[in-house]
Design a protein around this motif. Sequence first.
Motif, PDB file in Angstrom:
ATOM      1  N   ARG A 125       8.810  18.341 -56.395  1.00 26.16           N
ATOM      2  CA  ARG A 125      10.132  18.971 -56.363  1.00 26.16           C
ATOM      3  C   ARG A 125      10.163  20.170 -55.421  1.00 26.16           C
ATOM      4  NH1 ARG A 125       9.741  18.096 -62.180  1.00 26.16           N
ATOM      5  NH2 ARG A 125      11.118  16.359 -62.775  1.00 26.16           N
ATOM      6  N   GLU A 126       8.990  20.770 -55.166  1.00 24.90           N
ATOM      7  CA  GLU A 126       8.919  21.944 -54.303  1.00 24.90           C
ATOM      8  C   GLU A 126       8.723  21.590 -52.826  1.00 24.90           C
ATOM      9  OE1 GLU A 126       5.698  24.128 -55.940  1.00 24.90           O
ATOM     10  OE2 GLU A 126       6.783  24.725 -57.761  1.00 24.90           O
ATOM     11  N   PHE A 127       8.537  20.303 -52.520  1.00 27.04           N
ATOM     12  CA  PHE A 127       8.313  19.903 -51.126  1.00 27.04           C
ATOM     13  C   PHE A 127       9.529  20.276 -50.284  1.00 27.04           C
ATOM     14  CE2 PHE A 127       4.820  16.477 -50.704  1.00 27.04           C
ATOM     15  CZ  PHE A 127       3.982  17.207 -51.523  1.00 27.04           C
ATOM     16  N   ASP A 128       9.278  20.924 -49.164  1.00 25.21           N
ATOM     17  CA  ASP A 128      10.328  21.269 -48.210  1.00 25.21           C
ATOM     18  C   ASP A 128      10.107  20.422 -46.966  1.00 25.21           C
ATOM     19  OD1 ASP A 128      12.342  22.414 -46.755  1.00 25.21           O
ATOM     20  OD2 ASP A 128      11.300  24.311 -46.392  1.00 25.21           O
ATOM     21  N   THR A 129      10.710  19.246 -46.932  1.00 23.81           N
ATOM     22  CA  THR A 129      10.440  18.288 -45.869  1.00 23.81           C
ATOM     23  C   THR A 129      11.586  17.295 -45.771  1.00 23.81           C
ATOM     24  OG1 THR A 129       8.859  16.607 -45.101  1.00 23.81           O
ATOM     25  CG2 THR A 129       9.204  16.771 -47.478  1.00 23.81           C
TER      26      THR A 129
ATOM     27  N   ASP B 248      18.815  14.241 -51.631  1.00 25.22           N
ATOM     28  CA  ASP B 248      18.847  15.418 -50.763  1.00 25.22           C
ATOM     29  C   ASP B 248      18.558  15.077 -49.308  1.00 25.22           C
ATOM     30  OD1 ASP B 248      19.501  17.249 -52.728  1.00 25.22           O
ATOM     31  OD2 ASP B 248      17.412  17.588 -53.299  1.00 25.22           O
ATOM     32  N   GLY B 249      18.445  13.775 -49.008  1.00 26.21           N
ATOM     33  CA  GLY B 249      18.261  13.353 -47.626  1.00 26.21           C
ATOM     34  C   GLY B 249      16.831  13.177 -47.194  1.00 26.21           C
ATOM     35  N   VAL B 250      15.896  13.177 -48.140  1.00 27.25           N
ATOM     36  CA  VAL B 250      14.484  12.994 -47.791  1.00 27.25           C
ATOM     37  C   VAL B 250      14.185  11.504 -47.668  1.00 27.25           C
ATOM     38  CG1 VAL B 250      12.102  13.376 -48.509  1.00 27.25           C
ATOM     39  CG2 VAL B 250      13.832  15.133 -48.957  1.00 27.25           C
ATOM     40  N   HIS B 251      13.623  11.108 -46.535  1.00 24.93           N
ATOM     41  CA  HIS B 251      13.264   9.708 -46.307  1.00 24.93           C
ATOM     42  C   HIS B 251      11.814   9.496 -46.752  1.00 24.93           C
ATOM     43  CE1 HIS B 251      13.693   5.770 -44.337  1.00 24.93           C
ATOM     44  NE2 HIS B 251      12.393   5.887 -44.110  1.00 24.93           N
ATOM     45  N   THR B 252      11.551   8.354 -47.400  1.00 23.92           N
ATOM     46  CA  THR B 252      10.221   8.067 -47.929  1.00 23.92           C
ATOM     47  C   THR B 252       9.668   6.788 -47.329  1.00 23.92           C
ATOM     48  OG1 THR B 252      10.673   9.169 -50.044  1.00 23.92           O
ATOM     49  CG2 THR B 252       8.884   7.569 -50.009  1.00 23.92           C
TER      50      THR B 252
ATOM     51  N   LEU C  63      -1.443   9.067 -53.088  1.00 22.88           N
ATOM     52  CA  LEU C  63      -1.365  10.055 -52.023  1.00 22.88           C
ATOM     53  C   LEU C  63       0.091  10.291 -51.673  1.00 22.88           C
ATOM     54  CD1 LEU C  63      -2.972  11.784 -49.937  1.00 22.88           C
ATOM     55  CD2 LEU C  63      -2.804   9.832 -48.382  1.00 22.88           C
ATOM     56  N   THR C  64       0.491  11.558 -51.639  1.00 23.97           N
ATOM     57  CA  THR C  64       1.845  11.927 -51.242  1.00 23.97           C
ATOM     58  C   THR C  64       1.755  13.052 -50.218  1.00 23.97           C
ATOM     59  OG1 THR C  64       2.752  11.306 -53.398  1.00 23.97           O
ATOM     60  CG2 THR C  64       4.084  12.758 -52.036  1.00 23.97           C
ATOM     61  N   LEU C  65       2.338  12.815 -49.055  1.00 27.44           N
ATOM     62  CA  LEU C  65       2.240  13.750 -47.935  1.00 27.44           C
ATOM     63  C   LEU C  65       3.596  14.341 -47.585  1.00 27.44           C
ATOM     64  CD1 LEU C  65      -0.074  11.700 -45.572  1.00 27.44           C
ATOM     65  CD2 LEU C  65      -0.563  14.026 -46.330  1.00 27.44           C
ATOM     66  N   GLY C  66       3.654  15.670 -47.508  1.00 27.13           N
ATOM     67  CA  GLY C  66       4.785  16.362 -46.925  1.00 27.13           C
ATOM     68  C   GLY C  66       4.398  16.847 -45.547  1.00 27.13           C
ATOM     69  N   ASP C  67       5.150  17.793 -45.010  1.00 27.36           N
ATOM     70  CA  ASP C  67       4.839  18.298 -43.673  1.00 27.36           C
ATOM     71  C   ASP C  67       3.598  19.180 -43.667  1.00 27.36           C
ATOM     72  OD1 ASP C  67       7.051  17.017 -42.616  1.00 27.36           O
ATOM     73  OD2 ASP C  67       8.364  18.740 -42.919  1.00 27.36           O
ATOM     74  N   GLU C  68       3.447  20.020 -44.695  1.00 27.59           N
ATOM     75  CA  GLU C  68       2.372  21.007 -44.691  1.00 27.59           C
ATOM     76  C   GLU C  68       1.572  21.017 -45.986  1.00 27.59           C
ATOM     77  OE1 GLU C  68       4.350  24.661 -43.864  1.00 27.59           O
ATOM     78  OE2 GLU C  68       4.568  24.240 -41.721  1.00 27.59           O
ATOM     79  N   GLN C  69       1.767  20.028 -46.828  1.00 31.91           N
ATOM     80  CA  GLN C  69       1.042  19.982 -48.095  1.00 31.91           C
ATOM     81  C   GLN C  69       0.893  18.538 -48.535  1.00 31.91           C
ATOM     82  OE1 GLN C  69       3.336  21.681 -51.426  1.00 31.91           O
ATOM     83  NE2 GLN C  69       5.119  21.687 -50.071  1.00 31.91           N
ATOM     84  N   LEU C  70      -0.019  18.337 -49.459  1.00 33.83           N
ATOM     85  CA  LEU C  70      -0.269  16.988 -49.962  1.00 33.83           C
ATOM     86  C   LEU C  70      -0.617  17.031 -51.431  1.00 33.83           C
ATOM     87  CD1 LEU C  70      -3.576  16.167 -50.463  1.00 33.83           C
ATOM     88  CD2 LEU C  70      -3.602  16.744 -48.042  1.00 33.83           C
TER      89      LEU C  70
END
Length: 269
Positions: free
Chosen positions: A134-138, A162-166, A208-215
Amino acid sequence: MTKDELAQFLASSPDRQQLLTHLVDHPGSPAELADELPLSRRSIQRHLGQFVERDLAIKDSGKYRLTTTGSHVVDELTTYLETLERIETYRSFLGHLPDMDHTPDPRWLESASLVTATKENPQAPVHEYLDRVREFDTDRIRMISPVLSRLFHDVHADLAMDGVHTELVLDADMVERARDLNPVEFKIVVSVGVLDLYRHPESIGFGLTLGDEQLLMGAYDDDGHLQACVHATNDEFLQWSTDLFERYRDESELVESPFSLPFPFRKDT
């Protein structure tokens, strides 16, 4: 002295390791070292003599200090002990990963956080995952999952709103199970442009879940229960995870959409 003899010499005495490490920043006489360490003067004198015999230390004007060789040995010994300690700390995570190809270097876990399942709170790593996602900013999430979970589905659906593509990689059995559980929902989800679903030909034994700067990386037991969840921002860990995701995605087949639907809605509209 051979490398095996040196390893045995260092491993056989914690006191020896403590004294050798202390000499890095505190050269001294046996009396001074005895005042600074919880070791007897007699024991310190014996260890110092052994260090000199092995060219790890030298006596200079009554004080003992490390040689260049001794300094290198201490550096490597410190790294080795820190790595062992990290492996022990993350045992519940590392021990549930499939194999070494799916295991990050323990050094990358130095600033990571770990939540594990316990008898009192078996869902702790699941809640950790949900809170962190929920805290991912991506704008994009890349994900590999060995299981289907309504909890995971709901939190990622909120991100989609919120427009996040997965990009999601599931094994073939999980894809078919998702299709069978709710055929209409399955068709809609893969058709509205918020999800690229990939079918991997082999079973998957990690998450495994990857955001821009965290995983987030999850370790599962044989029954598909999440046993440990690691959150990390280490650059090397991120690059390794990205390579791992891309390998799985490239080995997979994109699940084609049966039709195309617009997805214009957002939570802020």
